[in-house]
Motif scaffolding. Structure first.
Motif, mmCIF file in Angstrom:
data_model
loop_
_atom_site.group_PDB
_atom_site.id
_atom_site.type_symbol
_atom_site.label_atom_id
_atom_site.label_comp_id
_atom_site.label_asym_id
_atom_site.label_seq_id
_atom_site.Cartn_x
_atom_site.Cartn_y
_atom_site.Cartn_z
ATOM 1 N N LEU A 375 0.832 -1.206 0.000
ATOM 2 C CA LEU A 375 0.000 0.000 0.000
ATOM 3 C C LEU A 375 0.864 1.252 0.000
ATOM 4 N N ASP A 376 0.280 2.329 -0.503
ATOM 5 C CA ASP A 376 0.979 3.604 -0.507
ATOM 6 C C ASP A 376 1.013 4.172 0.912
ATOM 7 N N ARG A 377 2.118 4.797 1.282
ATOM 8 C CA ARG A 377 2.268 5.317 2.638
ATOM 9 C C ARG A 377 1.184 6.336 2.983
ATOM 10 N N LYS A 378 0.832 7.198 2.024
ATOM 11 C CA LYS A 378 -0.213 8.194 2.270
ATOM 12 C C LYS A 378 -1.548 7.529 2.564
ATOM 13 N N ASP A 379 -1.837 6.441 1.844
ATOM 14 C CA ASP A 379 -3.092 5.717 2.084
ATOM 15 C C ASP A 379 -3.118 5.106 3.475
ATOM 16 N N VAL A 380 -1.980 4.561 3.902
ATOM 17 C CA VAL A 380 -1.923 3.948 5.240
ATOM 18 C C VAL A 380 -2.088 5.007 6.321
ATOM 19 N N CYS A 381 -1.493 6.182 6.110
ATOM 20 C CA CYS A 381 -1.665 7.285 7.074
ATOM 21 C C CYS A 381 -3.139 7.657 7.212
ATOM 22 N N GLU A 382 -3.841 7.723 6.077
ATOM 23 C CA GLU A 382 -5.270 8.050 6.105
ATOM 24 C C GLU A 382 -6.066 6.941 6.777
ATOM 25 N N MET A 383 -5.687 5.670 6.531
ATOM 26 C CA MET A 383 -6.363 4.540 7.172
ATOM 27 C C MET A 383 -6.267 4.636 8.692
ATOM 28 N N ILE A 384 -5.099 5.068 9.171
ATOM 29 C CA ILE A 384 -4.884 5.155 10.614
ATOM 30 C C ILE A 384 -5.730 6.273 11.218
ATOM 31 N N ARG A 385 -5.875 7.372 10.497
ATOM 32 C CA ARG A 385 -6.716 8.466 11.014
ATOM 33 C C ARG A 385 -8.188 8.028 11.093
ATOM 34 N N VAL A 386 -8.611 7.254 10.094
ATOM 35 C CA VAL A 386 -9.999 6.794 10.068
ATOM 36 C C VAL A 386 -10.243 5.725 11.124
ATOM 37 N N SER A 387 -9.276 4.814 11.255
ATOM 38 C CA SER A 387 -9.455 3.689 12.185
ATOM 39 C C SER A 387 -8.156 3.450 12.946
ATOM 40 N N PRO A 388 -7.831 4.304 13.934
ATOM 41 C CA PRO A 388 -6.541 4.198 14.640
ATOM 42 C C PRO A 388 -6.346 2.877 15.367
ATOM 43 N N GLN A 389 -7.446 2.168 15.690
ATOM 44 C CA GLN A 389 -7.321 0.924 16.445
ATOM 45 C C GLN A 389 -6.561 -0.168 15.694
ATOM 46 N N ILE A 390 -6.404 0.001 14.366
ATOM 47 C CA ILE A 390 -5.748 -1.071 13.604
ATOM 48 C C ILE A 390 -4.283 -1.227 14.002
ATOM 49 N N LEU A 391 -3.686 -0.200 14.620
ATOM 50 C CA LEU A 391 -2.296 -0.321 15.055
ATOM 51 C C LEU A 391 -2.174 -0.855 16.478
ATOM 52 N N ASN A 392 -3.282 -1.253 17.062
ATOM 53 C CA ASN A 392 -3.239 -1.822 18.407
ATOM 54 C C ASN A 392 -3.093 -3.332 18.391
ATOM 55 N N ILE A 393 -3.073 -3.924 17.191
ATOM 56 C CA ILE A 393 -2.839 -5.366 17.097
ATOM 57 C C ILE A 393 -1.383 -5.589 16.705
ATOM 58 N N THR A 394 -0.859 -6.752 17.002
ATOM 59 C CA THR A 394 0.561 -7.027 16.780
ATOM 60 C C THR A 394 0.904 -7.104 15.295
ATOM 61 N N LYS A 395 2.181 -6.964 15.022
ATOM 62 C CA LYS A 395 2.650 -7.049 13.635
ATOM 63 C C LYS A 395 2.329 -8.413 13.031
ATOM 64 N N ASP A 396 2.509 -9.475 13.819
ATOM 65 C CA ASP A 396 2.230 -10.830 13.305
ATOM 66 C C ASP A 396 0.760 -10.989 12.945
ATOM 67 N N LEU A 397 -0.115 -10.436 13.790
ATOM 68 C CA LEU A 397 -1.550 -10.552 13.509
ATOM 69 C C LEU A 397 -1.935 -9.735 12.285
ATOM 70 N N ILE A 398 -1.333 -8.571 12.129
ATOM 71 C CA ILE A 398 -1.572 -7.765 10.928
ATOM 72 C C ILE A 398 -1.193 -8.550 9.686
ATOM 73 N N GLY A 399 -0.021 -9.209 9.743
ATOM 74 C CA GLY A 399 0.431 -10.004 8.606
ATOM 75 C C GLY A 399 -0.515 -11.145 8.293
#
Length: 493
Positions: A375-399
């Motif tokens: 994904l594009d970095r700008k898109d990921v930044c926007e995703m985090i603003r919309v749904s900040p909780q997505i960074l509360n899960i571990t890197k392994d779970l994200i993968g």
């Protein structure tokens, strides 16, 4: 000529002789008188003129001889080498490492030199090689040496290039060089890559470092470093000697073991920051503890989160104490949020600081995991603003969730941009709802173009009312799907 060379190139012997008459006025007459009744051991100035220090030639002095003319074989081999073009003050190295060469009968040494020439090697090349590897003159033609030349030739490196880059003082082990070349092939280097590497950094092969490099590569492979990670180090070696690099690297590894860091964490730091670990000399462990005012546990965590901080712990640097843990955690988290586009001291920033769990390094790692999925970095930044909780899960779970989306559900990674909340839902919920929706679509009971995100985002009650209950077989199919998914131990079923 031999006597003239000896007189001009044996300063230790001359000084030792002259110091007997240091305070005398008629020193020339006194020395002549002394030598008339005290003949010198000619082997001492001879060996010194060959480039050997007194401590090196003392054990080599013959016990029962004083005059060079009494050792005809020594002088014959000496003259053969001189006439062949070997520099006189390099011959001592050959004598020290292969004294057998100076015991050959007349004509034998010349025939051995000729044997290498018959393989297509120039006299100047042979002359330089035997200084680096005197043992090549012992026995028959050394096949390991020939194999190395053939291997180097296959990667575009010829004897003229080798002659230009042979070291003047170091000794070469051609068997070790051959093992070094074979190791590179084993870990996947192509002939072209190997040729370029050696031409750019001949010292890796010839400057008495191939043994160190061989050991270094073995260590890195043992810790799980990839071919690409190992290859990326070599362009930087001219800035630091390989042996010094290896000593520093072992020192850093010892330090990481001393602070009781887990082995997998040590391997991770070694593979990703090997050049950093080997380029500087570290302070002693106790000094680091005192300067930073920390214990082993916190120091481990600090280095894992900020491996680049290791460069501040080198000898000669001033190191301040670490800030309180809570303050540092907040600082790193703020640094991360500023990096992804939040405005400093804004209400949005304050809210995000409360929402995000984990330190700055963990948040950055999770963020990078999503970006690296494509994904594009700008898109990921926007995703985090919309749904900040997505960074509360571990890197392994994200993968795992990204793999599930792409490999099982068949959706492109780009679909996450419009539905970042996907990360907040369990796999079981996603799977059972989509299977139920596909079944209803096959029955012609639901809209066929309904977005997958809409199906997943419905509350449990709304989904049952909207999709399951209206169809006569809906509840039965729903329960069957639920049993099927739960039997496979899918999370969130």
């Amino acid at each position: 000529m031999d006597a003239e060379h000896m007189s001009e190139n044996s300063p230790h012997f001359a000084d030792k002789l002259v110091e007997r008459f240091e305070n005398e006025l008629d020193i020339e007459r006194l020395i002549a008188r002394f030598l008339r009744y005290h003949p010198i051991n000619e082997f001492e100035p001879f060996f010194e003129s060959l480039g050997l220090e007194p401590f090196e030639y003392s054990p080599l002095l013959p016990r029962n001889l004083m005059f060079l003319s009494d050792d005809e074989l020594l002088l014959d081999s000496y003259h053969v080498l001189c006439n062949y073009g070997v520099v006189r003050n390099k011959i001592g190295k050959i004598y020290k490492e292969a004294v057998e060469v100076f015991r050959y009968g007349v004509g034998i040494l010349q025939s051995k030199l000729q044997a290498y020439e018959e393989l297509g090697l120039s006299p100047s090349f042979v002359g330089k090689v035997i200084v680096c590897s005197p043992y090549l003159l012992i026995g028959d033609v050394n096949m390991e040496f020939i194999e190395v030349l053939e291997r180097l030739k296959s990667v575009g490196i010829y004897s003229c290039w080798i002659e230009e880059h042979l070291p003047e003082h170091n000794s070469l082990s051609w068997s070790m060089i051959f093992s070094f070349l074979r190791l590179y092939s084993t870990i996947g280097f192509s002939d072209g890559e190997l040729g370029i590497l050696i031409k750019q950094h001949p010292g890796l092969l010839f400057e008495d470092s191939s043994n160190t490099v061989y050991t270094l590569i073995g260590l890195l492979l043992k810790f799980g470093c990839t071919r690409t990670e190992i290859y990326s180090m070599f362009p930087q070696f001219p800035q630091i000697e390989v042996r010094k690099f290896f000593v520093n690297l072992k020192q850093r590894l010892t330090f990481l073991f001393e602070i009781e860091m887990e082995l997998d964490e040590i391997a991770k730091i070694l593979c990703s920051h090997s050049m950093l670990l080997g380029s500087c000399t570290l302070k002693k462990t106790n000094t680091i503890f005192a300067n930073l005012n920390v214990g082993k546990k916190r120091l481990c965590k600090f280095i894992q989160e900020n491996p680049l901080e290791l460069k501040k712990l080198v000898l000669g640097s001033r190191v301040g104490r670490l800030p309180p843990q809570k303050e540092r955690s907040q600082m790193l988290k703020t640094k991360f949020l500023l990096g992804v586009g939040y405005v400093k001291n804004s209400k949005e920033m304050e809210k995000a600081l409360q929402v995000f769990r984990g330190n700055g390094a963990e948040l950055q790692e999770r963020f990078d995991c999503i970006v690296n999925a494509g994904l594009d970095r700008k898109d990921v930044c926007e995703m985090i603003r919309v749904s900040p909780q997505i960074l509360n899960i571990t890197k392994d779970l994200i993968g795992r969730k990204i793999d599930f989306l792409v490999d099982y559900l068949g959706y492109p990674v780009s679909s996450l941009v419009s539905f970042p909340s996907y990360f907040n839902y369990a796999e079981g919920r996603i799977k059972i709802r989509l299977l139920m929706y596909y079944w209803l679509k096959d029955q012609g009971k639901v809209e066929s173009n309904l977005a997958w995100s809409t199906v997943i985002a419905y509350s449990n009650k709304s989904f049952m009312q909207q999709f399951v209950d209206p169809h006569p077989k809906g509840p039965e199919v729903w329960q069957d799907l639920k049993k099927q998914i739960c039997s496979k131990r899918v999370k969130g079923c």
